[in-house]
Design an enzyme around this catalytic site. Structure first.
Site, mmCIF file in Angstrom:
data_model
loop_
_atom_site.group_PDB
_atom_site.id
_atom_site.type_symbol
_atom_site.label_atom_id
_atom_site.label_comp_id
_atom_site.label_asym_id
_atom_site.label_seq_id
_atom_site.Cartn_x
_atom_site.Cartn_y
_atom_site.Cartn_z
ATOM 1 C CB CYS A 79 -2.466 0.001 6.395
ATOM 2 S SG CYS A 79 -3.512 -0.004 4.947
ATOM 3 C CD GLN B 16 -8.140 -4.492 -3.262
ATOM 4 O OE1 GLN B 16 -7.830 -4.408 -2.072
ATOM 5 N NE2 GLN B 16 -9.190 -5.176 -3.678
ATOM 6 C CG HIS C 49 -5.774 -3.286 2.169
ATOM 7 N ND1 HIS C 49 -5.163 -2.398 1.320
ATOM 8 C CD2 HIS C 49 -6.656 -3.985 1.416
ATOM 9 C CE1 HIS C 49 -5.665 -2.544 0.102
ATOM 10 N NE2 HIS C 49 -6.577 -3.499 0.142
ATOM 11 C CB CYS D 294 -0.911 -0.073 1.218
ATOM 12 S SG CYS D 294 -0.974 1.365 2.240
ATOM 13 C CD GLU D 295 -0.239 5.201 -4.038
ATOM 14 O OE1 GLU D 295 0.556 4.836 -4.924
ATOM 15 O OE2 GLU D 295 -1.144 6.019 -4.232
ATOM 16 C CG HIS D 296 -2.370 5.649 1.088
ATOM 17 N ND1 HIS D 296 -3.570 5.067 0.747
ATOM 18 C CD2 HIS D 296 -2.142 6.605 0.156
ATOM 19 C CE1 HIS D 296 -4.049 5.643 -0.339
ATOM 20 N NE2 HIS D 296 -3.200 6.582 -0.725
ATOM 21 C CG HIS D 297 -0.619 3.141 5.875
ATOM 22 N ND1 HIS D 297 -1.786 3.063 5.160
ATOM 23 C CD2 HIS D 297 -0.823 4.072 6.845
ATOM 24 C CE1 HIS D 297 -2.683 3.890 5.678
ATOM 25 N NE2 HIS D 297 -2.123 4.519 6.688
HETATM 26 ZN ZN LIG Z 1 -2.521 1.631 3.728
#
Ligand SMILES: [Zn+2]
Length: 191
Positions: A147, A117, A145, A76-79
């Site tokens: 995260c 995703q 996920h 995941c690119e956010h976390h």
């Molecule tokens: Zn994430």
């Protein structure tokens, strides 16, 4: 990818959380993390044209082809935490099919990047549309996920489902229903 910079960044991170980056257990961690990211993000260096080249075949077949339960691992690119799940891919050929083993490799190529995703799902559908010029493509991804499991709302069993439907899969409810029926069937009933 710049190996030395990644290792340097991991050493900084270790020091920033108050750890001693040279203690025995952590001494090789920057190297290990760098090798891990090189593997998990290998999708950036795959050439999609080379990947499918030599695996396209002319056929007179216009029924649905389904490859289901393709395991994938992404980040995941956010976390920078993994999301893990299964991809189900189908298409209805116009005049070309693609070698069976190539579809999981297409999934891997897009999964092994920093992603959300929704984007992986769309990229798989778009590439197959581009190389096969099929009557339609359907892609469904189901994933958990990390995260959302280990931080924030801590929903450990929440499964995210995304889909991309193109051509007949978008415009013909019967085609879409046939695809959904294929992927809902439990694996052990297949044979
Ligand atoms: Zn994430």
């Amino acid at each position: 990818m710049q190996s030395e910079r990644i290792q340097e960044a991991v050493r900084d991170l270790l020091a920033s959380v108050g750890e001693d980056p040279v203690r025995e257990g952590l001494r090789d961690t920057p190297k290990r993390v760098q090798q891990m990211y090189t593997e998990l993000l290998a999708g950036y260096s795959v050439d999609p044209v080379a990947l499918v080249n030599g695996a396209l075949f002319d056929v007179d077949y216009d029924e649905m082809v389904v490859v289901r339960d393709i395991e994938f691992y992404s980040l995941c690119e956010h976390h920078l935490l993994p999301f893990i799940g299964h991809a189900h891919v189908a298409y209805v050929p116009r005049d070309k099919i693609i070698g069976l083993s190539k579809i999981p490799r297409v999934v891997d190529m897009f999964a092994r990047r920093l992603q959300v995703q929704e984007r992986v799902t769309r990229q798989i559908a778009d590439l197959l549309t581009e190389v096969l010029n099929p009557q339609g493509v359907g892609v469904v991804l189901e994933a958990i996920h990390l995260c959302t499991m280990i931080r924030g709302v801590k929903k450990t069993d929440a499964r995210m489902v995304t889909s991309a439907m193109c051509g007949v899969f978008k415009h013909n409810p019967k085609t879409r229903a046939e695809f959904m029926a294929h992927i809902r069937r439990p694996t052990h009933e297949e044979f």
